[in-house]
Design an enzyme around this catalytic site. Structure first.
Site, PDB file in Angstrom:
ATOM      1  N   GLU A  45      27.025  -5.617  25.984  1.00 56.58           N
ATOM      2  CA  GLU A  45      25.567  -5.632  25.821  1.00 56.58           C
ATOM      3  C   GLU A  45      24.976  -4.837  26.972  1.00 56.58           C
ATOM      4  OE1 GLU A  45      21.814  -5.823  25.637  1.00 56.58           O
ATOM      5  OE2 GLU A  45      22.710  -6.975  23.976  1.00 56.58           O
TER       6      GLU A  45
ATOM      7  N   GLY B 166      27.231   0.494  25.177  1.00 55.66           N
ATOM      8  CA  GLY B 166      28.310   0.516  24.190  1.00 55.66           C
ATOM      9  C   GLY B 166      28.761   1.920  23.837  1.00 55.66           C
TER      10      GLY B 166
ATOM     11  N   ASP C 193      26.221  -5.051  16.577  1.00 56.13           N
ATOM     12  CA  ASP C 193      25.088  -5.985  16.409  1.00 56.13           C
ATOM     13  C   ASP C 193      23.934  -5.460  17.242  1.00 56.13           C
ATOM     14  OD1 ASP C 193      24.646  -9.563  17.197  1.00 56.13           O
ATOM     15  OD2 ASP C 193      23.331  -8.048  16.295  1.00 56.13           O
TER      16      ASP C 193
ATOM     17  N   SER D 190      20.064  -3.476  18.041  1.00 57.25           N
ATOM     18  CA  SER D 190      18.654  -3.444  17.664  1.00 57.25           C
ATOM     19  C   SER D 190      18.450  -2.203  16.784  1.00 57.25           C
ATOM     20  CB  SER D 190      17.786  -3.389  18.933  1.00 57.25           C
ATOM     21  OG  SER D 190      18.494  -2.815  20.009  1.00 57.25           O
TER      22      SER D 190
HETATM   23  N1  SAM Z   1      20.243  -9.022  15.210  1.00 59.24           N
HETATM   24  C1  SAM Z   1      19.359  -8.220  15.912  1.00 59.24           C
HETATM   25  C2  SAM Z   1      18.790  -7.149  14.997  1.00 59.24           C
HETATM   26  O1  SAM Z   1      19.367  -6.912  13.965  1.00 59.24           O
HETATM   27  O2  SAM Z   1      17.751  -6.602  15.309  1.00 59.24           O
HETATM   28  C3  SAM Z   1      20.062  -7.610  17.072  1.00 59.24           C
HETATM   29  C4  SAM Z   1      20.150  -8.574  18.104  1.00 59.24           C
HETATM   30  S1  SAM Z   1      20.917  -8.088  19.572  1.00 59.24           S
HETATM   31  C5  SAM Z   1      19.887  -8.930  20.643  1.00 59.24           C
HETATM   32  C6  SAM Z   1      20.588  -6.404  19.841  1.00 59.24           C
HETATM   33  C7  SAM Z   1      21.052  -5.978  21.216  1.00 59.24           C
HETATM   34  O3  SAM Z   1      21.578  -4.649  21.205  1.00 59.24           O
HETATM   35  C8  SAM Z   1      19.905  -5.949  22.257  1.00 59.24           C
HETATM   36  O4  SAM Z   1      20.095  -6.997  23.176  1.00 59.24           O
HETATM   37  C9  SAM Z   1      20.039  -4.575  22.934  1.00 59.24           C
HETATM   38  O5  SAM Z   1      19.843  -4.624  24.331  1.00 59.24           O
HETATM   39  C10 SAM Z   1      21.482  -4.209  22.549  1.00 59.24           C
HETATM   40  N2  SAM Z   1      21.745  -2.769  22.612  1.00 59.24           N
HETATM   41  C11 SAM Z   1      20.959  -1.765  22.153  1.00 59.24           C
HETATM   42  N3  SAM Z   1      21.526  -0.560  22.417  1.00 59.24           N
HETATM   43  C12 SAM Z   1      22.715  -0.823  23.057  1.00 59.24           C
HETATM   44  C13 SAM Z   1      23.776   0.001  23.561  1.00 59.24           C
HETATM   45  N4  SAM Z   1      23.701   1.339  23.504  1.00 59.24           N
HETATM   46  N5  SAM Z   1      24.854  -0.624  24.106  1.00 59.24           N
HETATM   47  C14 SAM Z   1      24.939  -1.977  24.164  1.00 59.24           C
HETATM   48  N6  SAM Z   1      23.956  -2.824  23.712  1.00 59.24           N
HETATM   49  C15 SAM Z   1      22.869  -2.244  23.162  1.00 59.24           C
END
Ligand code: SAM
Length: 297
Positions: free
Chosen positions: A114, A146, A163, A165
């Site tokens: 994350e 990621g 998973d 955003s």
């Molecule tokens: N279920 C939710 C949705 O569909 O909108 C997603 C929930 S989860 C909290 C999404 C997470 O992805 C966020 O906490 C964000 O910080 C993370 N995220 C976004 N881009 C990322 C990246 N390049 N590497 C790792 N995490 C990432």
């Protein structure tokens, strides 16, 4: 790829407006807010959906309906793969997908990557029922991007779940062919990737673009569906990208049931039904994406 999401707080209601559609949640009070290095993180107590997690004022999770999304992201691939020992989640800082993954006895190692450590800490503090397995000994939590992390792994994981955003800002890279190629390389020869692929009803262009990008890399590409009440339009989809296994032909319901998984949404009948798509969803899939149509029949 632009996603137009705006929001408002009006008369004690949170309103998310997106693509000519809107959703409202009655709020009780704001519990937490912080501007992290990546985004604004806000937690509200709602009247009927439990706690609500917003990132840059966009809905990520509510305590009332999160189980649908997390169970569909995790159990579909983990019940198709015959022996999923090493699993990676990119994004997913709320911990919900990890919670479902560690229910599978075969899983020996679950890695969460994350980008934003503050999302993980907020989940631990305010969403204990969702973040409940982040301290499980099988789980490794890394606060990293990621897109960069995946490049350092070759032929290692059985299942990878994106998973993320929405495809905006630092998350956009998670919806592109280069990234999918790195995921492909990080998977073992019989590996599976799942990801959230938005709403074919409200965002057909985004869905089509995402499948076109995946299709540049994965031979076997399928869409499956679920309903997420608090996501735009309520009807949501997931990608199933596989290097070998077919989501139905290689799905053994008896093997899945024998695991005795405790779930509130997922079951083996629903697993099969999830791949039988309505025509408007099929219409968003790239015409050359033949394998998907193969499912419909
Ligand atoms: N279920 C939710 C949705 O569909 O909108 C997603 C929930 S989860 C909290 C999404 C997470 O992805 C966020 O906490 C964000 O910080 C993370 N995220 C976004 N881009 C990322 C990246 N390049 N590497 C790792 N995490 C990432």
């Amino acid at each position: 790829m632009s996603v137009d999401i705006t929001h408002d707080f009006y008369n004690g209601w949170y309103l998310e407006r997106s693509r000519g559609w809107a959703l409202g949640l009655a709020l009780e009070n704001k519990l937490f807010e912080k501007q992290s290095a990546y985004q604004k993180i806000t937690v509200y107590q709602t009247q009927t959906f439990g706690k609500l997690l917003l990132l840059d004022d966009i809905i990520m999770v509510t305590e009332r309906d999160e189980f649908v999304y997390h169970e569909m992201m995790a159990h579909v691939p983990l019940n198709v793969h015959p022996n999923p020992e090493r699993v990676l989640v990119i994004g997913g800082g709320d911990g919900g997908t990890i919670r479902e993954i560690v229910k599978h006895p075969a899983v020996k190692e679950a890695v969460l990557v994350e980008i934003d450590i503050d999302v993980i800490n907020t989940a631990r503090d305010y969403f204990p029922s969702i973040a409940s397995e982040l301290s499980n000994p099988k789980v490794k939590v890394l606060a990293e991007d990621g897109v960069a992390y995946i490049r350092n792994n070759q032929n290692y994981f059985d299942v990878i779940m994106i998973d993320s955003s929405d495809p905006i800002g630092f998350a956009e890279g998670l919806f592109q062919a280069d990234f999918y190629q790195d995921v492909y390389n990080a998977l073992k020869p019989d590996g599976i990737m799942t990801n959230q692929t938005d709403s074919p009803l409200l965002s057909p262009m985004i869905v089509e673009k995402t499948y076109c990008e995946m299709q540049k890399v994965f031979q076997h590409l399928f869409m499956y569906q679920g309903y997420c009440l608090t996501y735009p339009g309520g009807y949501w989809t997931f990608g199933f990208a596989s290097k070998r296994y077919h989501p139905l032909n290689d799905f053994d319901p008896k093997r899945a049931q024998a695991k005795g998984l405790k779930t509130k949404h997922y079951n083996s009948h629903l697993h099969k039904g999830a791949f039988y798509l309505p025509n408007f969803a099929l219409a968003t899939l790239p015409a050359t994406c033949e394998q998907v149509h193969w499912v419909h029949g």
